[in-house]
Structures are given as structure tokens and as C-alpha cells.
Design an enzyme around this catalytic site. Structure first.
Site, PDB file in Angstrom:
ATOM      1  CG  LEU A   1      13.272  15.277   4.557  1.00 13.29           C
ATOM      2  CD1 LEU A   1      12.828  14.573   3.275  1.00 13.29           C
ATOM      3  CD2 LEU A   1      13.763  16.679   4.249  1.00 13.29           C
TER       4      LEU A   1
ATOM      5  N   GLY B   1       5.431  -2.946  -4.506  1.00 15.27           N
ATOM      6  CA  GLY B   1       5.821  -3.793  -5.627  1.00 15.27           C
ATOM      7  C   GLY B   1       7.319  -3.727  -5.823  1.00 15.27           C
ATOM      8  CG  HIS B   2      10.383  -5.283  -4.916  1.00 14.55           C
ATOM      9  ND1 HIS B   2      11.271  -4.270  -4.643  1.00 14.55           N
ATOM     10  CD2 HIS B   2       9.998  -5.774  -3.703  1.00 14.55           C
ATOM     11  CE1 HIS B   2      11.428  -4.144  -3.342  1.00 14.55           C
ATOM     12  NE2 HIS B   2      10.660  -5.051  -2.744  1.00 14.55           N
ATOM     13  CG  ASP B   3      12.910  -5.264 -11.869  1.00 12.13           C
ATOM     14  OD1 ASP B   3      13.281  -4.405 -12.667  1.00 12.13           O
ATOM     15  OD2 ASP B   3      12.937  -6.486 -12.118  1.00 12.13           O
TER      16      ASP B   3
ATOM     17  CE1 TYR C   1       5.877  -1.841  -9.006  1.00 16.00           C
ATOM     18  CE2 TYR C   1       8.249  -1.578  -9.217  1.00 16.00           C
ATOM     19  CZ  TYR C   1       7.107  -1.517  -8.454  1.00 16.00           C
ATOM     20  OH  TYR C   1       7.181  -1.118  -7.142  1.00 16.00           O
TER      21      TYR C   1
ATOM     22  CG  ASP D   1      14.136  -1.679 -10.073  1.00 18.22           C
ATOM     23  OD1 ASP D   1      12.911  -1.467 -10.118  1.00 18.22           O
ATOM     24  OD2 ASP D   1      14.697  -2.208  -9.104  1.00 18.22           O
TER      25      ASP D   1
END
Length: 373
Positions: A71, A135-137, A140, A165
């Protein structure tokens, strides 16, 4: 020119047949959302970075055509724009600002396709003090208040990413995209769907917040009916080391649970919270005396709300799930079947296509969609 027949995707079926989705590859919830849309019949093209290591496989990759595009190159960006010009939905999971820097932000996409629904998946959302942070699951879920109640009193435990997630992220992205798509079909105007996992996790806690507001939920771990404090709603270890899940909440189900075990309802009164620890210890000793298969036979066919705690391998052999066809074999691999089920336009899982290094099939993508009957 290359032979395009080898790129022809399996004919999709399901209620989303005719909907075209461009997925910008990312880990976790975006892939899962794309799988759900593909399972329901959407034609999904997954744009991947050339040479990227394949981190996912199996069910979460099924049902999509895959195209390797750089891209950051003029050619790759032009191909992506052409795909989006004929798409109904685009979904991505980059940090805020990445798509804008690529020239594929909402402003640019509206010019290409005014009716495009642009689903954006992040952990923290498109704005806010944490929006630019990694961050990760687990992070959060923690900030949302969903990690704190899970686990024993000593401390929270880490749930699988099905909670944050997939539960708070992927499912909300899919629902939001479908709602926006429905609106776009009426108005001709697309919109941005900002699906933040932290928002979804807070939403999943709606019942718990309601109970807390009504003074029916203690903001302490393992002190409520649904968090393992109640002896009639928790798991127990059996003599063979396997576990049994007990969910006898309603009085009539609790009465049957006690009757099957020969327990005195007065001694195991549900409303006597002071005796919950004592009741739990008694049940622990009772269930530890026999293997799980003994208890499965005892509760077979009853409304006591007792079930074996299956491992992943065991779940594939469960008689009920086998009878319902909850698992399907696809390319020699046993996978979860598409869910939910549709009576008129059933979803049929399709394998993932090989990664393509060219876009010779763009003419086919640009043709009017076959909506079927």
C-alpha cells in the site's frame, strides 16, 4: 495475461450474498469479523502486506480471497482504491491515523464511494487519551471493568480473548457494519463505524452495571451469584481431575439439583448467603468422590443445569454438538461451523484462497454483484 480462472472464488451463499467487503489484514478481531461476514455470504477480499509472516490460519482465514499489495507503492495504492471503488464495506484494524497517512482515510474513501461503510477496529477508539497507545485484549478489558470481576477473591484471572477481542471487539464491529450497511442501502450514504474494544467490553457489562445500580451486585470478586461465590453456580473438580459446571440458579432447577444429589433443601437454601462457603465445601467433597462420568449419568436428561467442562478436543465429540453439526470439516481440518444459522439462506463455509500477487480478477470484482434469488 494470467489465467483468471484459477482466481475464481467459490460461489458464496448466505444472507450477505452480493455484498463486497475489503479487509485490510490485521490480527485478531478484524480477521474474525471478516470471517463472520464471509461465512454469511459476503465476498471478502483480504489485502495483505507482501512477504508478511502468516500469523493466522484455519477458520479465521476462511472464505476470503487474498491479495498481496504494497500500500506504500503507487501501484498497490491504485489497486486498493479500485477495489474500494466497487466495495460496500471496508474494515481495518490499524492505529488511528495509519489509513489517513496511506491516503485511504474516510475523506478519501467517501470521494471514491459515497455509500461505503468504513469499519474501524481499535482497542481504545479513534480518539481519547489512550487512542494512540498500544494495548492488547487484557488491557482493554481491564480498563473497561470486565477483568476485575473474573476469578477468585485473591485476584483476577486472564480469560481467553473471546471476551475482549472477539466479544467486545469483533462482534460489535460486525453488528455495527451490518447496521450501517442497512442504513446506507436506504440513504445511499456510508459512514464510519468506530468499534473500540474498550467500548464493547463496557457494553457487555450492561447487566452487571444494572445489578450494581440496583444494589444487587457487590463490586468485589467472588461475592456474587454469577462470579463463583454461589455454590449453585460454579465448577467442581471430580475424582478423575475433570470438572463439572453447575448453573442451577432458578429455584426449580436448584431443587432438582439437590434432589438428584439427595441433599436437604433447607441445609442448602439458596438465599442463605452466610452458608454459601459451607455448602460449597460440602459439594466439593461430594463431587470429588466420583469421576465426572458418574455425575454426567446422574444428571442426564435433567433440568438441574449441570454439564461437563469439556476440553477443546472433547467438545468436538459432544453428542449434542455432533448432532447439530456445530463443527464442520474444511480442507481436512475440523472447524467451528458458521453461526448463527439461517433457515432461508444458509451459510456454507468456504476455504481461504491462496495469496495472489496480481489483480487480474479486478474486472470480475467490478461487475454488478449477483444477488441470487
Amino acid at each position: 495475461m494470467n489465467d483468471t480462472s484459477k482466481h475464481a472464488p467459490p460461489q458464496p451463499t448466505g444472507p450477505l450474498r452480493g455484498v463486497r467487503v475489503v479487509e485490510f489484514a490485521g490480527l485478531g478481531p478484524v480477521s474474525f469479523s471478516a470471517m463472520l461476514l464471509a461465512d454469511m455470504g459476503a465476498r471478502v477480499v483480504r489485502i495483505e502486506r507482501p512477504g508478511a509472516m502468516e500469523m493466522e490460519r484455519g477458520a479465521t482465514m476462511r472464505g476470503r480471497e487474498r491479495l498481496a499489495l504494497d500500500l506504500r507503492s503507487t501501484e498497490g495504492l491504485a489497486t486498493a482504491r479500485e477495489l474500494l471503488r466497487h466495495a460496500d464495506v471496508a474494515i481495518e484494524g490499524f492505529r488511528p491515523g495509519v489509513m489517513e497517512r496511506l491516503g485511504l482515510g474516510p475523506a478519501e474513501l467517501v470521494a471514491l464511494r459515497p455509500a461505503l461503510v468504513f469499519g474501524r477496529m481499535t482497542g481504545w477508539g479513534q480518539e481519547g487519551p489512550r487512542s494512540r497507545q498500544a494495548g492488547h485484549d487484557i488491557d482493554y478489558l481491564a480498563v473497561a471493568g470486565g477483568l476485575h470481576p473474573i476469578g477468585p477473591a485473591e485476584g483476577p484471572i486472564v480469560p481467553l480473548n473471546i471476551v475482549g477481542d472477539y466479544g467486545g471487539g469483533a462482534l460489535y464491529l460486525a453488528v455495527g457494519v451490518l447496521a450501517a450497511l442497512h442504513e446506507a442501502m436506504r440513504s445511499g450514504r456510508g459512514q464510519v463505524v468506530d468499534a473500540a474494544i474498550c467500548d464493547g467490553c463496557v457494553s457487555l457489562l450492561s447487566l452487571i452495571h444494572g445489578l450494581r445500580a440496583a444494589s444487587r451486585w457487590r463490586d468485589e470478586r467472588q461475592s456474587n451469584t454469577l462470579d463463583g461465590a454461589a455454590p449453585y453456580y460454579r465448577s467442581y473438580r471430580c475424582a478423575d481431575g475433570l470438572h463439572l459446571a453447575v448453573g442451577a440458579i432458578e429455584p426449580q432447577f436448584h431443587a432438582e439439583f439437590c434432589a438428584r444429589l439427595g441433599l436437604d433443601l433447607k441445609a442448602f437454601a439458596q438465599s442463605d448467603r452466610a452458608r454459601w462457603p459451607e455448602q460449597a465445601r460440602a459439594l466439593e467433597q461430594l463431587f470429588a468422590g466420583e469421576p465426572r462420568r458418574h455425575w454426567e449419568a446422574l444428571f442426564e436428561g435433567s433440568d438441574a443445569c449441570v454439564a461437563p467442562v469439556h476440553s477443546l478436543a472433547e467438545s468436538t465429540r459432544d453428542p449434542h454438538l455432533v448432532a447439530r453439526g456445530t463443527f464442520v470439516e474444511l480442507e481436512g481440518e475440523l472447524q467451528p461451523a458458521p453461526a448463527p444459522r439461517f433457515s432461508h439462506s444458509p451459510a456454507v463455509p468456504r476455504p481461504a484462497m491462496p495469496v495472489m500477487a496480481d489483480a487480474q480478477w479486478l474486472a470480475d470484482w467490478a461487475r454488478p454483484a449477483d444477488l441470487g434469488s
